[in-house]
Design a protein around this motif. Sequence first.
Motif, PDB file in Angstrom:
ATOM      1  N   VAL A  23       0.852  -1.186   0.000  1.00 13.42           N
ATOM      2  CA  VAL A  23       0.000   0.000   0.000  1.00 13.42           C
ATOM      3  C   VAL A  23       0.889   1.237   0.000  1.00 13.42           C
ATOM      4  O   VAL A  23       1.871   1.302   0.730  1.00 13.42           O
ATOM      5  CB  VAL A  23      -0.921   0.021   1.243  1.00 13.42           C
ATOM      6  N   ALA A  24       0.532   2.203  -0.816  1.00 13.19           N
ATOM      7  CA  ALA A  24       1.246   3.475  -0.858  1.00 13.19           C
ATOM      8  C   ALA A  24       0.231   4.587  -0.621  1.00 13.19           C
ATOM      9  O   ALA A  24      -0.975   4.361  -0.656  1.00 13.19           O
ATOM     10  CB  ALA A  24       1.929   3.661  -2.209  1.00 13.19           C
ATOM     11  N   HIS A  25       0.740   5.772  -0.370  1.00 11.22           N
ATOM     12  CA  HIS A  25      -0.168   6.901  -0.180  1.00 11.22           C
ATOM     13  C   HIS A  25       0.431   8.140  -0.812  1.00 11.22           C
ATOM     14  O   HIS A  25       1.633   8.223  -1.052  1.00 11.22           O
ATOM     15  CB  HIS A  25      -0.449   7.147   1.308  1.00 11.22           C
ATOM     16  N   LEU A  26      -0.425   9.094  -1.128  1.00 11.30           N
ATOM     17  CA  LEU A  26       0.029  10.394  -1.594  1.00 11.30           C
ATOM     18  C   LEU A  26      -1.064  11.416  -1.347  1.00 11.30           C
ATOM     19  O   LEU A  26      -2.231  11.075  -1.216  1.00 11.30           O
ATOM     20  CB  LEU A  26       0.434  10.367  -3.076  1.00 11.30           C
ATOM     21  N   ASN A  27      -0.645  12.659  -1.260  1.00 13.74           N
ATOM     22  CA  ASN A  27      -1.582  13.763  -1.102  1.00 13.74           C
ATOM     23  C   ASN A  27      -1.968  14.191  -2.513  1.00 13.74           C
ATOM     24  O   ASN A  27      -1.206  14.845  -3.212  1.00 13.74           O
ATOM     25  CB  ASN A  27      -0.931  14.909  -0.321  1.00 13.74           C
ATOM     26  N   TYR A  28      -3.173  13.802  -2.928  1.00 14.59           N
ATOM     27  CA  TYR A  28      -3.650  14.041  -4.291  1.00 14.59           C
ATOM     28  C   TYR A  28      -3.727  15.536  -4.604  1.00 14.59           C
ATOM     29  O   TYR A  28      -3.350  15.959  -5.693  1.00 14.59           O
ATOM     30  CB  TYR A  28      -5.016  13.375  -4.468  1.00 14.59           C
ATOM     31  N   ASP A  29      -4.203  16.321  -3.642  1.00 11.20           N
ATOM     32  CA  ASP A  29      -4.290  17.772  -3.861  1.00 11.20           C
ATOM     33  C   ASP A  29      -2.913  18.361  -4.149  1.00 11.20           C
ATOM     34  O   ASP A  29      -2.758  19.193  -5.045  1.00 11.20           O
ATOM     35  CB  ASP A  29      -4.911  18.475  -2.650  1.00 11.20           C
ATOM     36  N   SER A  30      -1.920  17.927  -3.382  1.00 10.42           N
ATOM     37  CA  SER A  30      -0.554  18.420  -3.611  1.00 10.42           C
ATOM     38  C   SER A  30      -0.037  18.006  -4.987  1.00 10.42           C
ATOM     39  O   SER A  30       0.604  18.796  -5.677  1.00 10.42           O
ATOM     40  CB  SER A  30       0.393  17.887  -2.539  1.00 10.42           C
ATOM     41  N   LEU A  31      -0.335  16.774  -5.385  1.00  7.02           N
ATOM     42  CA  LEU A  31       0.084  16.294  -6.701  1.00  7.02           C
ATOM     43  C   LEU A  31      -0.511  17.175  -7.801  1.00  7.02           C
ATOM     44  O   LEU A  31       0.213  17.629  -8.699  1.00  7.02           O
ATOM     45  CB  LEU A  31      -0.357  14.844  -6.913  1.00  7.02           C
ATOM     46  N   ILE A  32      -1.810  17.434  -7.716  1.00  9.05           N
ATOM     47  CA  ILE A  32      -2.478  18.257  -8.732  1.00  9.05           C
ATOM     48  C   ILE A  32      -1.864  19.659  -8.753  1.00  9.05           C
ATOM     49  O   ILE A  32      -1.617  20.222  -9.817  1.00  9.05           O
ATOM     50  CB  ILE A  32      -3.996  18.319  -8.482  1.00  9.05           C
TER      51      ILE A  32
END
Length: 193
Positions: A23-32
Amino acid sequence: MKTRFFFLALAFAFALPSNAQKVAHLNYDSLINLMPETKTASEAANNYLKGLESELKNMQLELETKYKDYQTKEPGMSEFLKKTKQEDLQQLQKRIQDFQQKAEADFRVRQTELTTPILIKAKKGIEMAAKEGGFRYVVDTSPGRTSILFSEPGDDLLTAVKKKLDAMPLAKIPGTLQPEPQKTSNPANGQGR
């Protein structure tokens, strides 16, 4: 005996990582926000909004000018002319309100048009990186939300969970009458409901 235990432990150690769910995670808002296309889309949306706001201001200025003109000339107007000018002002005010509502909806559509390609690209990038890294799931950790951004196809538990739920008693909902669970008839011994 020790050799057998060693081989069992070794086999177990190799079996664990292959069955583990990565499992991985990321901050989608930051990516965008990090994507250069976002700045371009934001600028285009702001320019579009400025155009709509400018048109709205022109319409409001027209209403103001006509209203001031009406107030100035109203004492010397006939009743018919007063009524006609008042209707014109009301129609202009309604046009402004309609324009405002349609402009808001139009702006939302335009924003969606501008951001959709960015979101599609981000989704493809997440999928590619997840597959390359061997991740089964990628979780969004943006503040205020947690959702799955990517998941490998797996077993669907819907049918199995539904069977389990059907075997359980009904959940008690406060303030409602609960229906009685349906009893199935058993034709073998002639018993019914």
